[in-house]
Design a protein around this motif. Structure first.
Motif, PDB file in Angstrom:
ATOM      1  N   TYR A  76       0.853  -1.184   0.000  1.00  0.00           N
ATOM      2  CA  TYR A  76       0.000   0.000   0.000  1.00  0.00           C
ATOM      3  C   TYR A  76       0.888   1.233   0.000  1.00  0.00           C
ATOM      4  O   TYR A  76       1.871   1.299   0.724  1.00  0.00           O
ATOM      5  N   ARG A  77       0.531   2.206  -0.829  1.00  0.00           N
ATOM      6  CA  ARG A  77       1.367   3.390  -0.999  1.00  0.00           C
ATOM      7  C   ARG A  77       0.524   4.652  -0.834  1.00  0.00           C
ATOM      8  O   ARG A  77      -0.538   4.783  -1.425  1.00  0.00           O
ATOM      9  N   MET A  78       1.031   5.564  -0.014  1.00  0.00           N
ATOM     10  CA  MET A  78       0.417   6.883   0.093  1.00  0.00           C
ATOM     11  C   MET A  78       0.976   7.711  -1.051  1.00  0.00           C
ATOM     12  O   MET A  78       2.194   7.882  -1.167  1.00  0.00           O
ATOM     13  N   ALA A  79       0.113   8.202  -1.929  1.00  0.00           N
ATOM     14  CA  ALA A  79       0.556   8.913  -3.122  1.00  0.00           C
ATOM     15  C   ALA A  79      -0.090  10.293  -3.187  1.00  0.00           C
ATOM     16  O   ALA A  79      -1.297  10.428  -2.988  1.00  0.00           O
ATOM     17  N   THR A  96      -3.935   9.755  -2.221  1.00  0.00           N
ATOM     18  CA  THR A  96      -4.643   8.479  -2.301  1.00  0.00           C
ATOM     19  C   THR A  96      -3.808   7.429  -1.582  1.00  0.00           C
ATOM     20  O   THR A  96      -2.604   7.590  -1.397  1.00  0.00           O
ATOM     21  N   ILE A  97      -4.468   6.367  -1.187  1.00  0.00           N
ATOM     22  CA  ILE A  97      -3.790   5.171  -0.711  1.00  0.00           C
ATOM     23  C   ILE A  97      -3.985   4.155  -1.830  1.00  0.00           C
ATOM     24  O   ILE A  97      -5.106   3.717  -2.105  1.00  0.00           O
ATOM     25  N   ASN A  98      -2.902   3.855  -2.534  1.00  0.00           N
ATOM     26  CA  ASN A  98      -2.977   2.907  -3.641  1.00  0.00           C
ATOM     27  C   ASN A  98      -2.652   1.517  -3.131  1.00  0.00           C
ATOM     28  O   ASN A  98      -1.709   1.337  -2.359  1.00  0.00           O
ATOM     29  N   GLY A  99      -3.444   0.541  -3.569  1.00  0.00           N
ATOM     30  CA  GLY A  99      -3.251  -0.843  -3.157  1.00  0.00           C
ATOM     31  C   GLY A  99      -2.162  -1.526  -3.959  1.00  0.00           C
ATOM     32  O   GLY A  99      -1.544  -0.929  -4.848  1.00  0.00           O
ATOM     33  N   PRO A 100      -1.914  -2.791  -3.658  1.00  0.00           N
ATOM     34  CA  PRO A 100      -0.890  -3.552  -4.375  1.00  0.00           C
ATOM     35  C   PRO A 100      -1.102  -3.573  -5.890  1.00  0.00           C
ATOM     36  O   PRO A 100      -0.147  -3.704  -6.644  1.00  0.00           O
ATOM     37  N   ASP A 101      -2.358  -3.403  -6.336  1.00  0.00           N
ATOM     38  CA  ASP A 101      -2.648  -3.380  -7.769  1.00  0.00           C
ATOM     39  C   ASP A 101      -2.395  -2.012  -8.400  1.00  0.00           C
ATOM     40  O   ASP A 101      -2.587  -1.822  -9.595  1.00  0.00           O
ATOM     41  N   GLY A 102      -1.991  -1.023  -7.589  1.00  0.00           N
ATOM     42  CA  GLY A 102      -1.696   0.307  -8.093  1.00  0.00           C
ATOM     43  C   GLY A 102      -2.883   1.241  -8.166  1.00  0.00           C
ATOM     44  O   GLY A 102      -2.739   2.418  -8.485  1.00  0.00           O
ATOM     45  N   ARG A 103      -4.079   0.736  -7.865  1.00  0.00           N
ATOM     46  CA  ARG A 103      -5.286   1.568  -7.936  1.00  0.00           C
ATOM     47  C   ARG A 103      -5.645   2.106  -6.550  1.00  0.00           C
ATOM     48  O   ARG A 103      -5.364   1.465  -5.537  1.00  0.00           O
ATOM     49  N   PRO A 104      -6.301   3.278  -6.500  1.00  0.00           N
ATOM     50  CA  PRO A 104      -6.706   3.840  -5.209  1.00  0.00           C
ATOM     51  C   PRO A 104      -7.672   2.908  -4.469  1.00  0.00           C
ATOM     52  O   PRO A 104      -8.614   2.375  -5.054  1.00  0.00           O
ATOM     53  N   VAL A 105      -7.409   2.725  -3.193  1.00  0.00           N
ATOM     54  CA  VAL A 105      -8.291   1.938  -2.327  1.00  0.00           C
ATOM     55  C   VAL A 105      -9.464   2.829  -1.943  1.00  0.00           C
ATOM     56  O   VAL A 105      -9.284   4.013  -1.658  1.00  0.00           O
ATOM     57  N   MET A 135     -12.812  11.406   2.233  1.00  0.00           N
ATOM     58  CA  MET A 135     -12.517  10.674   1.000  1.00  0.00           C
ATOM     59  C   MET A 135     -13.605  10.903  -0.043  1.00  0.00           C
ATOM     60  O   MET A 135     -14.797  10.800   0.253  1.00  0.00           O
ATOM     61  N   ALA A 136     -13.195  11.193  -1.273  1.00  0.00           N
ATOM     62  CA  ALA A 136     -14.106  11.291  -2.410  1.00  0.00           C
ATOM     63  C   ALA A 136     -14.377   9.878  -2.938  1.00  0.00           C
ATOM     64  O   ALA A 136     -13.656   8.929  -2.604  1.00  0.00           O
ATOM     65  N   ALA A 137     -15.378   9.741  -3.762  1.00  0.00           N
ATOM     66  CA  ALA A 137     -15.759   8.434  -4.296  1.00  0.00           C
ATOM     67  C   ALA A 137     -14.631   7.747  -5.057  1.00  0.00           C
ATOM     68  O   ALA A 137     -14.556   6.519  -5.088  1.00  0.00           O
ATOM     69  N   ASP A 138     -13.723   8.525  -5.649  1.00  0.00           N
ATOM     70  CA  ASP A 138     -12.624   7.935  -6.421  1.00  0.00           C
ATOM     71  C   ASP A 138     -11.442   7.503  -5.556  1.00  0.00           C
ATOM     72  O   ASP A 138     -10.433   7.040  -6.066  1.00  0.00           O
ATOM     73  N   GLY A 139     -11.554   7.663  -4.226  1.00  0.00           N
ATOM     74  CA  GLY A 139     -10.487   7.253  -3.325  1.00  0.00           C
ATOM     75  C   GLY A 139      -9.498   8.351  -2.994  1.00  0.00           C
ATOM     76  O   GLY A 139      -8.512   8.113  -2.298  1.00  0.00           O
ATOM     77  N   THR A 140      -9.748   9.572  -3.463  1.00  0.00           N
ATOM     78  CA  THR A 140      -8.872  10.696  -3.134  1.00  0.00           C
ATOM     79  C   THR A 140      -9.280  11.274  -1.789  1.00  0.00           C
ATOM     80  O   THR A 140     -10.440  11.624  -1.571  1.00  0.00           O
ATOM     81  N   TRP A 141      -8.317  11.337  -0.884  1.00  0.00           N
ATOM     82  CA  TRP A 141      -8.531  11.909   0.442  1.00  0.00           C
ATOM     83  C   TRP A 141      -8.080  13.361   0.435  1.00  0.00           C
ATOM     84  O   TRP A 141      -7.112  13.717  -0.229  1.00  0.00           O
TER      85      TRP A 141
END
Length: 160
Positions: A76-79, A96-105, A135-141
């Motif tokens: 998990y990556r804080m981006a 965003t917090i991106n998961g192992p798949d690279g997409r926002p959680v 957090m917005a619906a797209d996972g952006t905090w």
């Protein structure tokens, strides 16, 4: 200043920062009504002195890995695109917090009454904010910080 004195001083500062973060996180779990500024769970940032320069946020790059300031853990990556916020005025920090798949959680469990705890801690320990970003619906905090004094700040996100 001798190398030994610099090394000892650096070790003491690191220990102090670690202790301050541990106390901060422990106080967060102590419930409502804490007397420490910024420890409420109402989402209002604690005040900080103002300044006119930029407040920089090192630790948000890949070069920080391995020193306790890494932007990633367990896949998990804080981006965030911003590495600095304007000092002296409130500002929104988006990440965003991106998961192992690279997409926002987008699914987070509630932990101590909130889905996200966000900390801005000045590297010399003279500034601190404990926030609960939205957090917005797209996972952006978005964490809206109170005015930050110029200097180096570390940002931490705590979530489950």
């Amino acid at each position: 200043m001798s190398q030994r004195l610099r090394t000892t001083r650096r070790a003491l500062m690191t220990a102090a920062a670690t202790a301050a973060l541990a106390l901060t996180l422990a106080a967060c779990g102590s419930g409502h009504g804490s007397a420490m500024a910024g420890m409420d769970h109402g989402g209002t940032p604690s005040p900080s002195a103002s300044g006119h320069d930029m407040a920089s946020m090192p630790g948000m790059d890949s070069a920080s890995a391995g020193n306790g300031l890494a932007a990633a853990q367990d896949g998990y990556r804080m981006a965030a695109t911003a590495t600095a916020l304007p000092a002296g005025k409130a500002a929104g920090y988006r990440f965003t917090i991106n998961g192992p798949d690279g997409r926002p959680v987008t699914v987070f469990a509630v932990d101590q009454t909130k889905r996200m705890h966000f900390y801005a801690i000045r590297s010399d320990l003279t500034g601190f904010q404990h926030l609960h970003p939205v957090m917005a619906a797209d996972g952006t905090w978005t964490a809206t910080t109170a005015a930050l004094r110029p200097g180096s700040w570390r940002l931490y996100a705590s979530f489950t």
